[in-house]
Design an enzyme around this catalytic site. Structure first.
Site, PDB file in Angstrom:
ATOM      1  N   GLU A 156       0.839  -1.196   0.000  1.00 28.22           N
ATOM      2  CA  GLU A 156       0.000   0.000   0.000  1.00 28.22           C
ATOM      3  C   GLU A 156       0.881   1.255   0.000  1.00 28.22           C
ATOM      4  O   GLU A 156       1.857   1.311   0.727  1.00 28.22           O
ATOM      5  CB  GLU A 156      -0.905  -0.019   1.249  1.00 28.22           C
ATOM      6  CG  GLU A 156      -1.828   1.155   1.345  1.00 28.22           C
ATOM      7  CD  GLU A 156      -2.608   1.378   0.046  1.00 28.22           C
ATOM      8  OE1 GLU A 156      -3.300   0.451  -0.405  1.00 28.22           O
ATOM      9  OE2 GLU A 156      -2.505   2.479  -0.525  1.00 28.22           O
ATOM     10  N   LYS A 159      -0.883   7.824   1.776  1.00 26.43           N
ATOM     11  CA  LYS A 159      -0.303   8.717   2.767  1.00 26.43           C
ATOM     12  C   LYS A 159      -1.363   9.034   3.807  1.00 26.43           C
ATOM     13  O   LYS A 159      -2.516   9.270   3.444  1.00 26.43           O
ATOM     14  CB  LYS A 159       0.144  10.046   2.136  1.00 26.43           C
ATOM     15  CG  LYS A 159       1.164   9.909   1.039  1.00 26.43           C
ATOM     16  CD  LYS A 159       1.563  11.269   0.501  1.00 26.43           C
ATOM     17  CE  LYS A 159       0.486  11.967  -0.342  1.00 26.43           C
ATOM     18  NZ  LYS A 159       0.060  11.285  -1.564  1.00 26.43           N
ATOM     19  N   PHE A 261       7.971  16.582  -2.652  1.00 28.18           N
ATOM     20  CA  PHE A 261       8.749  15.922  -1.598  1.00 28.18           C
ATOM     21  C   PHE A 261      10.165  16.469  -1.466  1.00 28.18           C
ATOM     22  O   PHE A 261      11.122  15.722  -1.265  1.00 28.18           O
ATOM     23  CB  PHE A 261       8.790  14.410  -1.867  1.00 28.18           C
ATOM     24  CG  PHE A 261       8.090  13.645  -0.774  1.00 28.18           C
ATOM     25  CD1 PHE A 261       6.713  13.618  -0.717  1.00 28.18           C
ATOM     26  CD2 PHE A 261       8.807  13.002   0.220  1.00 28.18           C
ATOM     27  CE1 PHE A 261       6.060  12.951   0.305  1.00 28.18           C
ATOM     28  CE2 PHE A 261       8.165  12.332   1.246  1.00 28.18           C
ATOM     29  CZ  PHE A 261       6.783  12.308   1.278  1.00 28.18           C
ATOM     30  N   ALA A 264      12.386  20.943   3.085  1.00 31.69           N
ATOM     31  CA  ALA A 264      13.193  20.836   4.302  1.00 31.69           C
ATOM     32  C   ALA A 264      12.283  21.137   5.483  1.00 31.69           C
ATOM     33  O   ALA A 264      11.272  21.825   5.345  1.00 31.69           O
ATOM     34  CB  ALA A 264      14.328  21.845   4.244  1.00 31.69           C
ATOM     35  N   CYS A 272       5.926   5.110   9.328  1.00 34.33           N
ATOM     36  CA  CYS A 272       6.461   4.318   8.216  1.00 34.33           C
ATOM     37  C   CYS A 272       7.898   4.596   7.824  1.00 34.33           C
ATOM     38  O   CYS A 272       8.712   3.683   7.836  1.00 34.33           O
ATOM     39  CB  CYS A 272       5.530   4.454   7.030  1.00 34.33           C
ATOM     40  SG  CYS A 272       3.959   3.657   7.414  1.00 34.33           S
TER      41      CYS A 272
END
Ligand SMILES: NC(=O)C1=CN([C@@H]2O[C@H](COP(=O)(O)OP(=O)(O)OC[C@H]3O[C@@H](n4cnc5c(N)ncnc54)[C@H](O)[C@@H]3O)[C@@H](O)[C@H]2O)C=CC1
Ligand SMILES: O=C(O)[C@H]1O[C@H](OP(=O)(O)OP(=O)(O)OC[C@H]2O[C@@H](n3ccc(=O)[nH]c3=O)[C@H](O)[C@@H]2O)[C@H](O)[C@@H](O)[C@@H]1O
Length: 457
Positions: A156, A159, A261, A264, A272
């Site tokens: 999976e 998020k 992604f 900072a 996870c």
């Protein structure tokens, strides 16, 4: 299709609810009686946008049920999803006790053909162990001689905070199966189950089981690496007087890098990345390989969680006794009440160790924070934490505001109000929510992550 979901946590509940939404008949099993009672009474054990509505709608339509009855759960589904937790063991490897217990339960009760789906994040080779556990249970009882199964891997990628959306509109569906007759039969059922998500199966990646298991870890390891890389660049930007946000735009526009992604911040948390990075390192060590990059990713992240607190200490001194701070954001990321490995827990430890008192606020994680901080802190430390009723309430008499989680509600605050409430107009921003130039104009002393461009001018 009749589906059983074993483990009604973040992944299990979202998977069950979304599969019910598509018309499947879903049975959700959990060992936690309190969780099942709550669900049966219309409650939802986690904060996840949109989930409550989907569960309620499908419960009303009779397409989803919640139970602790193992035999009934095994009898129900032709497809049995294992979505239980895989927490880190003492040595960092994934603890498979819950996955194997779930497999054994299926083996104890099953008849006919079952597709067993490893949905939990599990190390390479786990499907073989699940198969072995099932075979042992089948051999140990005089059950249905025609009982057979195939274990497929279907990791999976959702998020937290966007789980329903991610599940309903996946950017990929990874399915690993073997090419035995049972494996092909299982693959055909998975194809049918996932057809509504991608009619032409353009988003489904079929592969062998071990590659599917590996794909999940490689994905999380790559994402964690990007974050640690950016955090390290941000710390250097602070030293050399560059702005990491400008750098982020500058590099993200290269399509080979991409914009996502690359933020900072106060370090990655959650249930996870920390555990999966460790578990992959552990798998490599079993094969006498040292994953040097991932070791660094982890070390950088551990250090990064200290950066915000260090900035406070640099500004206000190592002894913070008699000083009070406001903290906005406790959850490890916005839109969730999950506090697992949250950077806020490290920050609070630093501030309290230095003698400070704090007032904390989070839009949804207050109850979870109370539970978790009661475990992290001694009663006398806890007495120095005030759980505020609102962002504004948290500010009263604080020397400075420290922002740890980028909730939308913190993005456009009333700066005049903040200034009036704080003793000093100082903001430590662990998520770079504001522009240094705007903050300077508003006469705030602003400390972001990798944005020392301001302090230089
Ligand atoms: N939380 C997330 O965002 C994601 C998690 N994953 C992976 O999915 C797996 C599950 O994670 P979460 O849903 O976060 O865990 P969780 O801790 O929220 O839920 C696990 C549930 O399994 C139940 N359980 C344990 N043993 C059981 C058994 N034998 N029979 C029935 N129920 C049992 C527990 O009571 C608990 O409710 C993990 O491997 C995780 O790494 C994968 C993608 C996203
Ligand atoms: O295996 C899992 O459980 C999931 O782990 C992550 O999802 P999640 O942990 O819910 O949240 P993310 O949005 O990935 O954020 C993780 C952490 O990284 C931090 N982060 C994220 C992005 C970024 O640019 N910078 C950054 O510091 C967040 O603040 C947060 O603490 C992955 O994004 C999912 O694809 C995966 O399914």
């Amino acid at each position: 299709m009749k589906i059983t979901i074993i483990g009604t946590g973040y992944v299990g509940l979202v998977t069950g609810a979304c599969l019910a939404e598509l018309g499947n008949d879903v049975f959700c099993l959990d060992v936690d009686q309190k969780k099942i009672d709550l669900l049966n009474n219309g409650g939802i054990p986690i904060h996840e946008p949109g989930l409550e509505e989907v569960v309620a709608r499908n419960r009303a339509a009779g397409r989803i049920q919640f139970s602790t009855d193992v035999a009934a759960s095994v009898a129900h589904g032709e497809v049995q999803f294992i979505a239980v937790g895989t927490p880190p063991d003492e040595d960092g490897s994934a603890d498979l006790q819950y996955v194997l217990a779930a497999a054994r339960n299926i083996g104890k009760h099953m008849t006919g053909f079952k597709v067993i789906v490893d949905k939990s994040t599990v190390p390479v080779g786990t499907a073989d162990r699940v198969s072995a556990a099932l075979r042992e249970e089948l051999a140990a009882r005089a059950g249905d001689p025609a009982a057979s199964f195939s274990v497929v891997s279907n990791p999976e990628f959702l998020k937290e905070g966007a789980a329903v959306e991610d599940f309903m509109r996946p950017d990929r569906i990874v399915i690993g199966h073997d090419n035995s007759a049972e494996g092909e039969k299982a693959a055909a059922k998975m194809k049918k189950l996932y057809a509504p998500f991608n009619r032409n199966h353009e988003r489904t990646f079929w592969m062998d089981v071990r590659s599917a298991e590996f794909t999940k870890y490689a994905a999380n390891a790559m994402l964690a690496t990007r974050i640690s890389f950016m955090n390290e660049m941000a710390n250097l930007a602070d030293q050399v007087g560059a702005d990491i946000e400008a750098v982020r735009h500058g590099i993200g526009s290269d399509p080979r890098i991409g914009h996502s992604f690359l933020y900072a911040g106060a370090g990655y948390g959650g249930s996870c990345f920390p555990k999966d990075v460790q578990a992959l390192e552990r798998t490599a060590r079993q094969y006498s390989q040292d994953l040097l990059i991932l070791r660094a990713v982890e070390a950088v992240n551990d250090k990064q969680k200290l950066v915000l607190g260090q900035k406070v200490v640099q500004r206000f001194g190592a002894d913070l006794s008699g000083k009070h701070f406001a903290v906005w954001g406790l959850a490890f990321k916005p839109n969730t009440d999950d506090m697992r490995e949250a950077p806020s827990r490290v920050l609070l430890r630093q501030l309290l160790d230095a003698g400070a008192t704090v007032a904390v606020y989070d839009p949804v994680a207050m109850a979870e924070a109370k539970r978790v901080l009661a475990l992290d802190l001694t009663p006398s430390e806890l007495a120095r934490v005030r759980f505020a009723a609102s962002p504004k309430d948290a500010l009263t008499d604080a020397e400075a505001l420290v922002i740890v989680t980028e909730w939308k509600a913190f993005r456009s605050p009333d700066f005049d109000q903040i200034k009036a409430a704080l003793k000093q107009a100082v903001i430590f921003d662990g998520r770079n929510l504001f522009e240094p130039a705007v903050m300077a104009e508003a006469a705030f002393e602003y400390h972001g992550i990798g944005r020392s461009i301001l302090t230089r001018t």
